[in-house]
Structures are given as C-alpha cells and as structure tokens.
Design an enzyme around this catalytic site. Structure first.
Site, PDB file in Angstrom:
ATOM      1  CG  ASP A 108      -2.072   1.033   1.174  1.00  0.00           C
ATOM      2  OD1 ASP A 108      -1.909   1.587   0.183  1.00  0.00           O
ATOM      3  OD2 ASP A 108      -2.700   1.215   2.210  1.00  0.00           O
ATOM      4  CG  ASP A 160      -2.644   3.702  -2.915  1.00  0.00           C
ATOM      5  OD1 ASP A 160      -4.035   3.017  -2.934  1.00  0.00           O
ATOM      6  OD2 ASP A 160      -2.373   4.192  -1.781  1.00  0.00           O
ATOM      7  CD  GLU A 161      -5.727  -1.468  -0.951  1.00  0.00           C
ATOM      8  OE1 GLU A 161      -6.142  -2.225  -0.130  1.00  0.00           O
ATOM      9  OE2 GLU A 161      -6.276  -0.498  -1.356  1.00  0.00           O
TER      10      GLU A 161
HETATM   11 MG   LIG Z   1      -2.596   4.001   0.195  1.00  0.00          MG
END
Ligand SMILES: [Mg+2]
Length: 367
Positions: free
Chosen positions: A11, A107-108
C-alpha cells in the site's frame, strides 16, 4: 490444511499527496492537502502525513480542513498523474511477483510470492520472503521516490492487517504460528468485511474484539447470518481466498428515469438517497468500497452529463455517497433545468479498508 502461502499486501503511503510532494520538493515536510481550496465548497481527496497531524482527513469538507490546518498547502488533484504513477509502480511490482499481482486500487495490491521462496515450514517461508519485500520497497523508493508499506503474511486477510497498522514506510510480518494471538486484541472491525452493520450485530452479543469472536461458544450465524462460519475462520486468521486475477467488477451504479421531467429538489434528493443506499448495500455485500463517486443526469433533450469526484480513502457509507452526489449536483449546477434521469455510480473499487487502530501491545515491526 492448505499448503503454506506467502502473501504481500502493498500500500503506497498517502499516495496522492506523496506524488505532489515528490513533484514539488519545496512541499516536502509540509502539510499538503489535495482537493478543493479551503474557501470553496468541496472536499479533501487526500492529505499528507503532516496535514493528518492537524486532523485533516480525506472526504472532509475543505472548509473544515482549512480551519484545522490554516497553513495547509491546498492542491488541485491531478488524477492523470496519479494514474500514470500507479501504472509505473504496478509494472515495477510485477518484476518481483510476475503475474501474481492483484491490484485492488490505484495504490494497493496483493502479491503472491510463495514460489519465490524455498518450500518449508510456513514461518520459515514467510521469513525467507522478507528480503523480497525490502527490495520492492527500496526499488520503489529509488525509482519513483515514493514510500510503500508492505505487510507479509500467510494470507490476504493478515497481509492487509499487517500493512494497515504500521504505516508509513512499514514492513510487518505476521507469522503463521502467531496469527491467532496477533488478532486477539484487535476490534472486530479489523476483520475483512466486517462493516458497521455486522459490527452492530456482533455488539448485540457483546462481541467487541477478535478474542471475543474466537472464544464465543455459540453459533455466529445467529448474529451475522450465513457469513458466520467464514467469520469464525477469519477470527482465527484463516483465509484461503486466492488472489483475484480475473476481471473484478469495475463499478456499481443505480439510476431512475422520471415519468415526467422534474427539477423538484426533494424528489431528486430522495432519489439520490435511495440510489446511494442501494449502491452501499451492493458494495457491502461484496465487501468493497469506492474511491470515485459519479452523478449522471439527462435532460428533456436527451443531453446526458456525468460529473465525478475521487477521494483517497474508499467509502462504502450511503450517507457519504449521498453527500458527494448532492455536492456534485450543486457544484456543477446540474439542476438548472428539469431532469429526465438521475443516477449515481461508484468506481475505483477497493476492498473495505481495515480501520486504523491502536494496538494495545508492541508488535515487532521489522525492516
Ligand atoms: Mg495508500
């Protein structure tokens, strides 16, 4: 007993805000707030860690953020830049995990690296994966000048808990042999998929922590329905969900066409209300939350417009979806003429965020 697995949850830290700080070095170490300016109606999409110290959070009205953090640097979101960055990071990550990467949001991602460590006891395999995680973090840092947090665990449930609780720039490993003990002090909301509704059902039985779930002698199905058995397994840290590499659902939407075109605000509001509720219910059923909220309107002449807004922390709450939808309508003055159709949609779906929580004990975070 399943074959041991090694799963990473990666993350990026304060993603949108970190991209802005990287691209404007003079903003490093400063409270950067991505979203509408503080003197406008609008919301915060993301806040740097410096801004979070003032209590600024994503989805908060910008006016409030301006009050909490008067020296905050407000920046308009650059979604294209974040998407490009996301692509660069994900392709970099794939050099370490091949195709075994499940991207769950911009973003993960989950990575499966089971085959990249020598086979052996579960704990030994997890430990053997530490250097891989370190190298991923270092490579992202060197090539993209951004920090990532990685959780390492025998499954997705635990990997996500490991990354969510030790940010930013974290690297945390939950051993297979320690998973049950690790989970005990956490609130029930830490379990993947336990949202407010489930939480309330559990609270009625006096079940507040994962320890309460583990020790509960009765049948959890009486509190949470058919999901009870899976919930019990998760409370003990067992989760055999594979990486989802296929086509996930990309969006959820609802819309209504009126018999007679209308600009009547209460009618439109109650429509949006029902749609938001419908969407939130469908999201929760799949244990998803959304980063992007969109409204759609169609006028008498069939002109159709859509407007959208994105936030950093995914939401699955009908009140927030409703509030964003109303805000979009007002912000873009979409109801200047009667509407033939109104609709709400959400996209940018991510798994329900594990809530940040204070752990009552020290857990060894290695890096
Ligand atoms: Mg994040």
């Amino acid at each position: 007993m399943h074959a041991p697995r090694v799963i990473f949850h990666m993350d990026m830290d304060a993603f949108y805000a970190s991209v802005e700080q990287r691209d404007r070095p003079e903003w490093q170490g400063k409270p950067v707030i991505v979203g509408a300016p503080p003197d406008r109606r609008g919301v915060v999409c993301a806040a740097s860690y410096e801004a979070r110290k003032f209590g600024v959070r994503s989805a908060m009205p910008s006016v409030t953020a301006g009050r909490l953090c008067p020296d905050g640097i407000f920046v308009r979101p650059r979604m294209d830049a974040y998407r490009d960055e996301s692509r660069a990071i994900m392709s970099l990550v794939k050099t370490f995990a091949g195709e075994l990467v499940q991207q769950v949001s911009v973003d993960e991602a989950y990575l499966e690296v089971t085959d990249r460590v020598p086979p052996g006891e579960p704990d030994a395999m997890l430990e053997a994966a530490l250097p891989i995680a370190r190298e991923i973090k270092a490579t992202i840092k060197a090539q993209r000048q951004l920090t990532a947090t990685i959780g390492i665990a025998p499954n997705k449930l635990l990997a996500k808990i490991a990354s969510s609780n030790f940010k930013p720039d974290g690297l945390t490993l939950i051993k297979d042999s320690e998973k049950t003990a690790f989970l005990r002090p956490l609130p029930v909301g830490a379990i993947h998929g336990v949202g407010k509704v489930t939480e309330q059902g559990l609270l009625k039985l006096g079940l507040k922590t994962v320890a309460d779930l583990q020790d509960y002698p009765g049948d959890l199905r009486s509190a949470v329905g058919s999901w009870g058995n899976e919930l019990r397994r998760m409370a003990f840290g067992d989760d055999d969900r594979p990486l989802d590499l296929g086509d996930d659902i990309k969006s959820v939407s609802a819309e209504n066409t009126f018999l007679k075109d209308t600009a009547h605000r209460p009618t439109l509001r109650s429509c949006l209300h029902e749609q938001a509720e419908d969407i939130a219910t469908r999201l929760r059923k799949r244990r998803l939350a959304a980063r992007t909220i969109q409204v759609k309107v169609r006028y008498s002449d069939f002109t159709t417009l859509t407007r959208q807004v994105s936030v950093d922390d995914p939401i699955d709450d009908e009140r927030l979806i409703y509030r964003f939808a109303c805000w979009l309508l007002a912000r873009h003055e979409l109801v200047k003429r009667p509407l033939r159709l109104i609709g709400v949609g959400v996209s940018g779906l991510a798994e329900v965020t594990v809530r940040q929580m204070e752990l009552p004990f020290e857990v060894k975070a290695r890096s």
